[in-house]
Motif scaffolding. Sequence first.
Motif, PDB file in Angstrom:
ATOM      1  N   GLY A 167      -3.092  -5.527   8.665  1.00  0.00           N
ATOM      2  CA  GLY A 167      -1.673  -5.882   8.680  1.00  0.00           C
ATOM      3  C   GLY A 167      -1.149  -6.237   7.300  1.00  0.00           C
ATOM      4  N   ALA A 168       0.162  -6.067   7.106  1.00  0.00           N
ATOM      5  CA  ALA A 168       0.761  -6.266   5.786  1.00  0.00           C
ATOM      6  C   ALA A 168       1.467  -7.606   5.629  1.00  0.00           C
ATOM      7  CB  ALA A 168       1.745  -5.135   5.483  1.00  0.00           C
ATOM      8  N   GLY A 169       1.385  -8.501   6.625  1.00  0.00           N
ATOM      9  CA  GLY A 169       1.861  -9.863   6.461  1.00  0.00           C
ATOM     10  C   GLY A 169       3.359 -10.057   6.454  1.00  0.00           C
ATOM     11  N   PHE A 170       4.121  -9.089   6.946  1.00  0.00           N
ATOM     12  CA  PHE A 170       5.581  -9.261   6.993  1.00  0.00           C
ATOM     13  C   PHE A 170       5.959 -10.428   7.899  1.00  0.00           C
ATOM     14  CE2 PHE A 170       5.410  -5.169   5.104  1.00  0.00           C
ATOM     15  CZ  PHE A 170       6.641  -4.919   4.518  1.00  0.00           C
ATOM     16  N   VAL A 212      -0.792   0.186  -5.152  1.00  0.00           N
ATOM     17  CA  VAL A 212      -0.983  -0.639  -3.961  1.00  0.00           C
ATOM     18  C   VAL A 212      -1.411   0.226  -2.780  1.00  0.00           C
ATOM     19  CG1 VAL A 212       1.497  -0.465  -3.469  1.00  0.00           C
ATOM     20  CG2 VAL A 212       0.172  -2.281  -2.408  1.00  0.00           C
ATOM     21  N   LEU A 213      -2.241  -0.358  -1.930  1.00  0.00           N
ATOM     22  CA  LEU A 213      -2.564   0.208  -0.620  1.00  0.00           C
ATOM     23  C   LEU A 213      -1.655  -0.438   0.409  1.00  0.00           C
ATOM     24  CD1 LEU A 213      -6.461   0.288  -0.143  1.00  0.00           C
ATOM     25  CD2 LEU A 213      -4.901   2.182   0.234  1.00  0.00           C
ATOM     26  N   ALA A 214      -1.065   0.361   1.280  1.00  0.00           N
ATOM     27  CA  ALA A 214      -0.195  -0.169   2.332  1.00  0.00           C
ATOM     28  C   ALA A 214      -0.439   0.622   3.610  1.00  0.00           C
ATOM     29  CB  ALA A 214       1.271  -0.084   1.907  1.00  0.00           C
ATOM     30  N   LEU A 228      -0.823  -9.182  -3.891  1.00  0.00           N
ATOM     31  CA  LEU A 228      -1.716  -8.242  -3.217  1.00  0.00           C
ATOM     32  C   LEU A 228      -3.055  -8.889  -2.901  1.00  0.00           C
ATOM     33  CD1 LEU A 228      -1.125  -5.023  -5.375  1.00  0.00           C
ATOM     34  CD2 LEU A 228      -0.007  -5.668  -3.228  1.00  0.00           C
ATOM     35  N   ASP A 229      -3.623  -8.492  -1.775  1.00  0.00           N
ATOM     36  CA  ASP A 229      -4.968  -8.932  -1.436  1.00  0.00           C
ATOM     37  C   ASP A 229      -5.983  -8.174  -2.282  1.00  0.00           C
ATOM     38  OD1 ASP A 229      -4.603 -10.894   0.414  1.00  0.00           O
ATOM     39  OD2 ASP A 229      -4.848  -9.607   2.164  1.00  0.00           O
ATOM     40  N   PRO A 230      -6.846  -8.877  -3.002  1.00  0.00           N
ATOM     41  CA  PRO A 230      -7.897  -8.150  -3.739  1.00  0.00           C
ATOM     42  C   PRO A 230      -8.714  -7.309  -2.758  1.00  0.00           C
ATOM     43  CG  PRO A 230      -7.840 -10.470  -4.349  1.00  0.00           C
ATOM     44  CD  PRO A 230      -6.965 -10.324  -3.147  1.00  0.00           C
ATOM     45  N   LEU A 234      -4.304  -4.669  -1.562  1.00  0.00           N
ATOM     46  CA  LEU A 234      -3.604  -4.320  -0.334  1.00  0.00           C
ATOM     47  C   LEU A 234      -2.323  -5.137  -0.198  1.00  0.00           C
ATOM     48  CD1 LEU A 234      -6.740  -3.703   0.242  1.00  0.00           C
ATOM     49  CD2 LEU A 234      -6.052  -3.733   2.632  1.00  0.00           C
ATOM     50  N   LEU A 235      -1.280  -4.477   0.304  1.00  0.00           N
ATOM     51  CA  LEU A 235      -0.018  -5.165   0.536  1.00  0.00           C
ATOM     52  C   LEU A 235      -0.225  -6.302   1.527  1.00  0.00           C
ATOM     53  CD1 LEU A 235       3.099  -5.184   0.140  1.00  0.00           C
ATOM     54  CD2 LEU A 235       3.233  -3.670   2.132  1.00  0.00           C
ATOM     55  N   ASN A 236       0.209  -7.494   1.142  1.00  0.00           N
ATOM     56  CA  ASN A 236       0.145  -8.643   2.043  1.00  0.00           C
ATOM     57  C   ASN A 236       1.266  -9.605   1.690  1.00  0.00           C
ATOM     58  OD1 ASN A 236      -0.436 -10.664   3.823  1.00  0.00           O
ATOM     59  ND2 ASN A 236      -2.528 -11.018   3.137  1.00  0.00           N
TER      60      ASN A 236
END
Length: 772
Positions: A403-406, A637-639, A720-722, A756-758
């Motif tokens: 999940g991207a944390g929106f 970024v990875l999303a 971003l999440d490492p 990663l997008l978060n």
Amino acid sequence: MLKHYTARTARAAIAMALGGAALLTGCDQIDTRIERAREIADASVEQINGETVIDPTYRNLESASPEDRALAGTVVTAEFAIDDEDRPMFAIGSIIAKPLAIPDAESVDIVEDAEQMEAELDYFDSPEGEAMMDAEEAPAAAPPAPAPLTTQEPGSVFLEVQPAQVMPKITLDPRDAEESREEIAQASRKFDQVVIQDDTKRLQMRSLSKQDLEAMAPEDRAETRKLARRAPIEREVVRKQLDANTVMLDTMSKYGVGGEVALSRQGQMVIQIGADGANPTQFTGRNGPADFLARTEAAECPEGADAASVGDDLAVATACVVRDLRASGQFEYVEQDYIFQNQFARKPKDTPYGTPGETKTGSTGSTGSPTGQPVSQEPDDPLWALQWHFRDKGTSEGRTAGGAGFESFWNRQGVRGSDGIVVAVVDTGLQMSHPDIAASPNIMQGYDMVSDPRMGNDGDGRDIDANDPGDMCDPNKPNAADSFHGTHVAGTIGAAATNNGSGVAGGAWDVRIVPVRALGKCGGRLSDINDAIRWAAGLIPAEVNEGPQVWTEVWNENPADIINLSIGLLGACPASLQDAIDAVTEEGVIVVSAAGNARMSTSLYAPAGCRNVVTVAASDARGQIAPYSNFGPEVMVLAPGGDLTRDDNGDGKPDGVLSTKAATNCYDPVTGEGVENCFYAYEQGTSMAAPHVSAALALLKSRDPAASRDDIISTLRAALDPRESLQCAGLCTQYPGAAPIEGSPDMCARPCGVGLLNMANVPLKATDGGGR
């Protein structure tokens, strides 16, 4: 329809799911993917046999009408071998060029000296100037034309202020070269006499200091910046383009072709050549795309080519004209008008998915943000529960590993968007009649930039209607269908009305979406995409035909803060595309690009490999790079882009990205009944990843409207999440020369961004006083 499936069909579903997984074994661990595909297929069998159990905790799902909750029941899994369809094509007879030594936006002085500036500003204080300003601001439907402002100083950039003017098109006909040269001369004389400034307000605005801007009310500052972007028609820019026409005429004459040359405010020229000197968009081919599209490698110019040897082969003539114009040394760039495609990760391999089996995750709400903030309040859209990609990252109930944390951002930051922030979606247009879009307050006036009626598929060329009529290229091909790609992309950003009790949610609830249609039947021309990018940013106007020889200019009154490009071309970044991206970037616009779906380096793809773009690779529901995604050092970024062959979040549904899109062969997720038509579908691709980042940037800009382009990107990057090396890994056999990962000798790393997008990681603003 799905309710008519039999046990034989169910077994076929298993076979097709396993077959789709087998295609992907080179990109991921074989046993894992095949087992996961088997589980998904088994869930389909349970549904078909009437064993589906709908989790009652799915909020608002049962109370919604079937129209508001039905999903597409067919997914299209991916094959990743590069085939002929992926190889670059160009529009026959269309060439993009820019003469040398055209000054860029930073080097052009709008007014040559302080004395002239002072004289022009004095005009605004005069009775005539005040009357003109009052007339412009009056609410009357047809205000009086502004009084002309004339300056007589030699070398003045602006000689007269007039109503909006359309840039000229010049016809070059080798059969009457003298007449063509006279047309060039007439255009030159005209622009010697009148060089046009579009809006006197902009002249006044450009004299304002930073302090003046900061002292303005926000709405006045926004209007001022909008006008500041508008490119004037500069004398030197027009002069260089007019001079280039003589070179073009000589070159076309060599190959016995004529054509039409369109000039632009920023120097880019589009040359349309044809055997009879007519605009190729007027041709009516009988053989489908082959009449107006060609493979680049099949249209090389032979040595010693001339009109006799080229003959009627307009594709070869195009290549010859490009070669000779480049060799002339008169141009900054000359290139064929390449054809871009959308970035759905799909090939024609349909897999009947059916209604999912027992739902395992439910929609009971988040367990609170990682920082201990109050429990999240979810949108009431019934399909929100299936949008794992917006969820908070984690393994507990209501969360997803990828999940991207929106969800946390919306509630912890108290920001869901702003009607002052604009995202332009340069794509296939928008299905304006879509029930979750038709009534959405987020949709602003767009534009149809598809110039060729054969590609437009709507009976005409450019106009103000950005509706997507479909983009199917060859109806005779198996599984051919309209993609409605732009609708899916825009829905993820925020085109869908969020929290309206219908359909899906968008990443940014309240931002404004400007649809710019640049891809049509068989793809989109580079020349149209270049203009779409500039128009979206408010730099140049588009044109509307209001009658015979009557054209007016249409500016984007909602210039974009962010431009989403979920499009791709197998090839290095074209010079004209880089030119357009650089132009909008200089105005503070953020350009977001899909990385591409050929599992190759982004340096071989455009716009992913262009400079000044935020390039986005696709991840799955585990947070790992999707097997189709391109990769490389250009990726930031990875999303979430999804993977339709997996169900890692365990909800019994494919891990695609769920968004708006009209579809057929659908099902009702509550009753299991088949539904003929629906408006929501799962898709996968870097096309789906890019709009998540566009939505994230829009939220950050909404939170801090005064922040610069670089500041907004830096904030996103810092949150971003490492990632771990295995999250961007693939079998070394598939990536020769890649470095093996320590401890996993068969797996090699693929560069796929900083992390990663978060959105849950975005810190609260210092002025927020510790949260809300």
